[in-house]
Design an enzyme around this catalytic site. Structure first.
Site, PDB file in Angstrom:
ATOM      1  N   LYS A 135       0.908  -1.292  -0.001  1.00 17.65           N
ATOM      2  CA  LYS A 135       0.141  -0.014  -0.019  1.00 17.65           C
ATOM      3  C   LYS A 135       0.937   1.430  -0.077  1.00 17.65           C
ATOM      4  O   LYS A 135       0.619   1.999  -0.418  1.00 17.65           O
ATOM      5  CB  LYS A 135      -0.914  -0.037   1.183  1.00 17.65           C
ATOM      6  CG  LYS A 135      -1.958  -0.951   1.232  1.00 17.65           C
ATOM      7  CD  LYS A 135      -3.199  -0.649   2.061  1.00 17.65           C
ATOM      8  CE  LYS A 135      -4.389  -1.714   2.063  1.00 17.65           C
ATOM      9  NZ  LYS A 135      -5.152  -1.440   3.320  1.00 17.65           N
TER      10      LYS A 135
ATOM     11  N   LYS B 253      -4.966 -10.864  -6.325  1.00 21.43           N
ATOM     12  CA  LYS B 253      -6.232 -11.059  -5.681  1.00 21.43           C
ATOM     13  C   LYS B 253      -7.322 -10.056  -6.328  1.00 21.43           C
ATOM     14  O   LYS B 253      -7.217  -8.921  -6.637  1.00 21.43           O
ATOM     15  CB  LYS B 253      -6.241 -11.126  -4.211  1.00 21.43           C
ATOM     16  CG  LYS B 253      -5.636  -9.779  -3.959  1.00 21.43           C
ATOM     17  CD  LYS B 253      -5.995  -9.896  -2.101  1.00 21.43           C
ATOM     18  CE  LYS B 253      -5.591  -8.218  -1.834  1.00 21.43           C
ATOM     19  NZ  LYS B 253      -5.818  -7.895  -0.612  1.00 21.43           N
TER      20      LYS B 253
ATOM     21  N   LYS C 117     -10.981  -4.342  -4.268  1.00 19.47           N
ATOM     22  CA  LYS C 117     -12.036  -3.211  -4.480  1.00 19.47           C
ATOM     23  C   LYS C 117     -11.264  -2.096  -5.443  1.00 19.47           C
ATOM     24  O   LYS C 117     -11.910  -1.281  -5.938  1.00 19.47           O
ATOM     25  CB  LYS C 117     -12.349  -2.596  -2.929  1.00 19.47           C
ATOM     26  CG  LYS C 117     -13.176  -3.466  -2.231  1.00 19.47           C
ATOM     27  CD  LYS C 117     -13.256  -2.821  -0.757  1.00 19.47           C
ATOM     28  CE  LYS C 117     -14.051  -3.746  -0.087  1.00 19.47           C
ATOM     29  NZ  LYS C 117     -13.748  -3.292   1.309  1.00 19.47           N
TER      30      LYS C 117
HETATM   31  P1  AMP Z   1     -11.047  -5.813   3.193  1.00 18.52           P
HETATM   32  O1  AMP Z   1     -12.232  -5.640   2.266  1.00 18.52           O
HETATM   33  O2  AMP Z   1      -9.745  -5.388   2.704  1.00 18.52           O
HETATM   34  O3  AMP Z   1     -11.390  -5.321   4.598  1.00 18.52           O
HETATM   35  O4  AMP Z   1     -11.462  -7.453   3.525  1.00 18.52           O
HETATM   36  C1  AMP Z   1     -12.078  -8.124   3.973  1.00 18.52           C
HETATM   37  C2  AMP Z   1     -12.220  -9.470   4.333  1.00 18.52           C
HETATM   38  O5  AMP Z   1     -12.151 -10.001   3.103  1.00 18.52           O
HETATM   39  C3  AMP Z   1     -10.733  -9.853   4.841  1.00 18.52           C
HETATM   40  O6  AMP Z   1     -10.914 -11.086   5.611  1.00 18.52           O
HETATM   41  C4  AMP Z   1      -9.902 -10.082   3.493  1.00 18.52           C
HETATM   42  O7  AMP Z   1      -8.676 -11.253   3.870  1.00 18.52           O
HETATM   43  C5  AMP Z   1     -10.863 -10.750   2.697  1.00 18.52           C
HETATM   44  N1  AMP Z   1     -10.606 -10.486   1.210  1.00 18.52           N
HETATM   45  C6  AMP Z   1     -10.542  -9.549   0.388  1.00 18.52           C
HETATM   46  N2  AMP Z   1     -10.320  -9.704  -0.751  1.00 18.52           N
HETATM   47  C7  AMP Z   1     -10.248 -10.884  -0.808  1.00 18.52           C
HETATM   48  C8  AMP Z   1      -9.952 -11.879  -1.985  1.00 18.52           C
HETATM   49  N3  AMP Z   1      -9.638 -11.591  -3.356  1.00 18.52           N
HETATM   50  N4  AMP Z   1      -9.954 -13.513  -1.782  1.00 18.52           N
HETATM   51  C9  AMP Z   1     -10.571 -13.582  -0.476  1.00 18.52           C
HETATM   52  N5  AMP Z   1     -10.410 -13.009   0.647  1.00 18.52           N
HETATM   53  C10 AMP Z   1     -10.543 -11.782   0.210  1.00 18.52           C
END
Ligand code: AMP
Ligand code: TRP
Length: 328
Positions: A113, A195, A198
């Site tokens: 990041k 991966k 967003k």
């Molecule tokens: P975040 O949106 O970064 O707060 O992520 C929220 C949850 O979604 C966390 O547990 C991340 O590890 C999971 N997560 C985010 N992107 C992925 C992805 N591409 N595949 C699997 N899990 C994800």
């Protein structure tokens, strides 16, 4: 027997996508009856990178609404917004005073990041994992269900807990990450080497939980595959394997049955069937979301209740922390 505690958090950076759902939220829903659960919209983590206040406010509400729409049940789980509960930022400060900077320099998410942000990197972004440790440890969580990218942060959380317990006495429970064997890392549709996320510039990379059937169809149609013919799970072919994995997770079918089913079929067939499965899986969530957000006061009321329950536990834990530190 008393139930063990689960804690997990999710940022309000934008719409939720299939990676969030399959890697995290869906498991929260499945596990919730077995545990005491806290699910937190981590708005203080979200502001570690610049946010537009109006958009942020809408995103916080959207994420919270989607958690309920995805099946989080207030009878089993406490859903709340991080900044409503004071203990998180206070405990993060206390942990700052015992966390070596060297531990944080090693965090791969910070490296990634901060590279994107260059000179604008905030102290908050550097400190992000310490706040995450405070989230988890305030609730004495045993298990932290997350996607694979969060494994390192949960390990750091354990290190912080151990250091505190060693110096000041046994206050914190050591948590374990729970990462699903399949789905812990859903890849992007256009770039299956990375991966699904967003923030990806290419808006076709992620399927969002509130995408319309047409948007879903168009994104899956454009998904990157390869020039080979056979449709099978193969790590060296990330595009087709990712599509098959999403299919596997949403249908619950066995890999061998899926491969037999698509044997002799084309990518076009796979994409059409996958579209149907994704549209059908998201439809009930979208319907519940529309209904829930149609009732103006409902979400506010749920979040107020959630914050009250979370604050009760947080205040209890902070009293122990104050005493052990010699602050009271
Ligand atoms: P975040 O949106 O970064 O707060 O992520 C929220 C949850 O979604 C966390 O547990 C991340 O590890 C999971 N997560 C985010 N992107 C992925 C992805 N591409 N595949 C699997 N899990 C994800
Ligand atoms: N860092 C997590 C993510 O980006 C979100 C998060 C914040 C979290 N606090 C948490 C996840 C506590 C699990 C537990 O996905």
């Amino acid at each position: 027997m008393t139930k063990k505690t689960v804690f997990s958090g999710i940022q309000a950076t934008g719409s939720l996508h299939l990676g969030n759902y399959l890697g995290a939220i869906r498991n929260w829903v499945k596990m919730q009856e077995e545990y005491n659960n806290y699910f937190c919209v981590v708005d203080l983590h979200t502001i570690t990178v610049p946010q537009d206040p109006k958009i942020l406010n809408a995103n916080i509400r959207e994420v919270a609404g989607l958690l309920f729409a995805a099946g989080i049940d207030e009878n089993n789980s406490v859903v709340f917004i991080q900044s409503y509960v004071q203990g998180h930022s206070e405990l993060a400060w206390i942990f700052n005073c015992l966390t070596p900077m060297g531990w944080l320099y090693r965090m791969t998410q910070f490296k990634e990041k901060s590279e994107k942000q260059k000179d604008e990197v905030s102290v908050g972004l550097f400190d992000y994992p310490v706040l995450q440790a405070a989230d988890i440890l305030l609730y004495d969580a045993h298990l932290v269900p997350v996607g694979e990218d969060q494994k390192q942060h949960v390990e750091l959380c354990r290190d912080i807990a151990q250091r505190f317990n060693y110096r000041y006495g046994n206050v914190f429970t050591l948590p374990d990450a729970f990462i699903p064997p399949v789905g812990g890392r859903v890849m992007g549709l256009s770039n299956p080497d990375k991966k699904m996320s967003k923030s990806e510039e290419n808006k076709n990379d992620a399927i969002f939980l509130l995408d319309t059937p047409d948007e879903i169809r168009s994104k899956i149609k454009k998904a990157t595959t390869d020039s080979l013919r056979q449709i099978c799970f193969d790590e060296t072919r990330p595009g087709v394997t990712n599509l098959l994995t999403i299919y596997e997770l949403l249908t619950g079918k066995k890999r061998s049955d899926i491969e037999n089913h698509f044997s002799g079929k084309s990518y076009k067939d796979l994409k059409e069937e996958l579209t149907e499965v994704v549209v059908e899986s998201l439809n009930p969530i979208q319907k519940r979301y529309q209904k829930l957000t149609g009732d103006k006061g409902y979400l506010d009321q749920m979040l107020k209740k959630g914050a009250e329950k979370a604050a009760e536990q947080s205040e209890h834990k902070m009293r122990q922390v104050h005493e052990h530190l010699g602050l009271r």
